[in-house]
Design a protein around this motif. Sequence first.
Motif, PDB file in Angstrom:
ATOM      1  N   GLY A 283       0.823  -1.217   0.000  1.00  0.00           N
ATOM      2  CA  GLY A 283       0.000   0.000   0.000  1.00  0.00           C
ATOM      3  C   GLY A 283       0.853   1.260   0.000  1.00  0.00           C
ATOM      4  O   GLY A 283       0.547   2.230  -0.711  1.00  0.00           O
ATOM      5  N   ASP A 284       1.943   1.261   0.822  1.00  0.00           N
ATOM      6  CA  ASP A 284       2.821   2.441   0.852  1.00  0.00           C
ATOM      7  C   ASP A 284       3.487   2.643  -0.506  1.00  0.00           C
ATOM      8  O   ASP A 284       3.616   3.792  -0.986  1.00  0.00           O
ATOM      9  N   TYR A 286       2.370   1.641  -3.380  1.00  0.00           N
ATOM     10  CA  TYR A 286       1.358   2.122  -4.324  1.00  0.00           C
ATOM     11  C   TYR A 286       1.080   3.603  -4.082  1.00  0.00           C
ATOM     12  O   TYR A 286       0.943   4.388  -5.028  1.00  0.00           O
ATOM     13  N   LYS A 287       1.032   4.006  -2.761  1.00  0.00           N
ATOM     14  CA  LYS A 287       0.783   5.407  -2.445  1.00  0.00           C
ATOM     15  C   LYS A 287       1.914   6.294  -2.948  1.00  0.00           C
ATOM     16  O   LYS A 287       1.679   7.365  -3.541  1.00  0.00           O
ATOM     17  N   GLU A 288       3.182   5.884  -2.716  1.00  0.00           N
ATOM     18  CA  GLU A 288       4.327   6.668  -3.168  1.00  0.00           C
ATOM     19  C   GLU A 288       4.334   6.790  -4.679  1.00  0.00           C
ATOM     20  O   GLU A 288       4.650   7.856  -5.234  1.00  0.00           O
ATOM     21  N   ARG A 290       1.708   6.630  -6.578  1.00  0.00           N
ATOM     22  CA  ARG A 290       0.638   7.546  -7.003  1.00  0.00           C
ATOM     23  C   ARG A 290       1.035   9.003  -6.710  1.00  0.00           C
ATOM     24  O   ARG A 290       0.771   9.921  -7.495  1.00  0.00           O
ATOM     25  N   VAL A 291       1.685   9.238  -5.537  1.00  0.00           N
ATOM     26  CA  VAL A 291       2.124  10.602  -5.185  1.00  0.00           C
ATOM     27  C   VAL A 291       3.189  11.090  -6.158  1.00  0.00           C
ATOM     28  O   VAL A 291       3.183  12.248  -6.614  1.00  0.00           O
TER      29      VAL A 291
END
Length: 389
Positions: A283-284, A286-288, A290-291
């Motif tokens: 998840g992290d 994927y978040k990074e 996306r960011v």
Amino acid sequence: MHLGKFTAKYLIPIGIVVFLVLFVIGIKFFVIKVGVDQVGVRTIIWGVKRGLVQKDYGPGWHRAISGIDQWDLYDSTVQTLELAKHPSHQGHDERQEAAIRTADDYDVSADLIVKYQIKKGHAWKLREDLGVGERYKIIVENEIRDIARSVLGKMTERDLYNPEEKRKRADAFKVQLITRLSDRNVDIIDVLILEMRFDPQLERKIKNIKLAELDNVLNISKALAAEERGITQTIDADTEAIAQKIIGDKERSITVLDAETTKQTIEILAEADKYLIQKKAEGDLYKEQRVAEGNLLIKQAQAEGERLRREAISGMGGDIIVAMEAARNMNLADLNVSSLDINLLDVDEMATRFGVSDIKGKLRVDTKTFTQIQEMLNQPKSTDAAKPK
């Protein structure tokens, strides 16, 4: 006339009396009644066919002419011969108990009951063999006493108080009695040995033997009881050991199951933590991603905007922007403008006065272009606040 009436008046009663007298005389001298519990035997003593009639006569009325017929009546029911010290009924049938001499040379008396009956259809033959009277009863009694001496006399002192041996002797007694009386026209129904009494010397001996046997049985029973108690104690000890073993096995099984359960729980929790960390890392990541992609898009948009700004400023739009800035910074409250010389509503003229010019010396700016330029100028310089967090 009076004589006729008198004769008619007494003739009927006289006739009835004469008939009754003749009827009584006829019954007395010409017929005989055989009872329901009797059988009759007829002997013709005068006539063409003389002698014993080979036939039994059952219950009812039969011819019995005096001087011609002779009748003998016998008991047709089951009769009882009781040879006992104290018989159950008194009278001419009273008998003494049977005296016996045992194989051990002891005197014994036995109380016996014998049930017998004259064979059906053989009463005439009994009359022919034994004559008139109840001589058959004396023969039955003599045979019973003789067989009692021969059969029961073979018993020893041990047999005298053995119920099974007494039953065997009674059966043998009955068989021999049936055999002997079969030619005497008598049927034996049953034989029962009631009681056997011994002389005092034999009774003391039997009592001592019986007590010795009972003592032996008691000792054997005590030995068996002691043996059974030992077996019971062994069984109790074995049972207690088995119970302790079962309890120990149960506790060990519970401990093993508890350890296995704890191990499986730890493994499951570790797998869950591992799965959680893995999913959190994914998840992290994927978040990074996306960011980073968002920041990249923002940078690209800012660069594109800067590029477009520069292009707008480097060309004719730059003059317009300068004019717009000048117009924005103008303080109309401190400025005196003659409306005769300047038409504030003429956008082209006002733009020209602020320094905007084209090849012809005059630029026409439409309202849409002017609005876009104004919006671009109103945008903030920094876009840091728009960055995603």
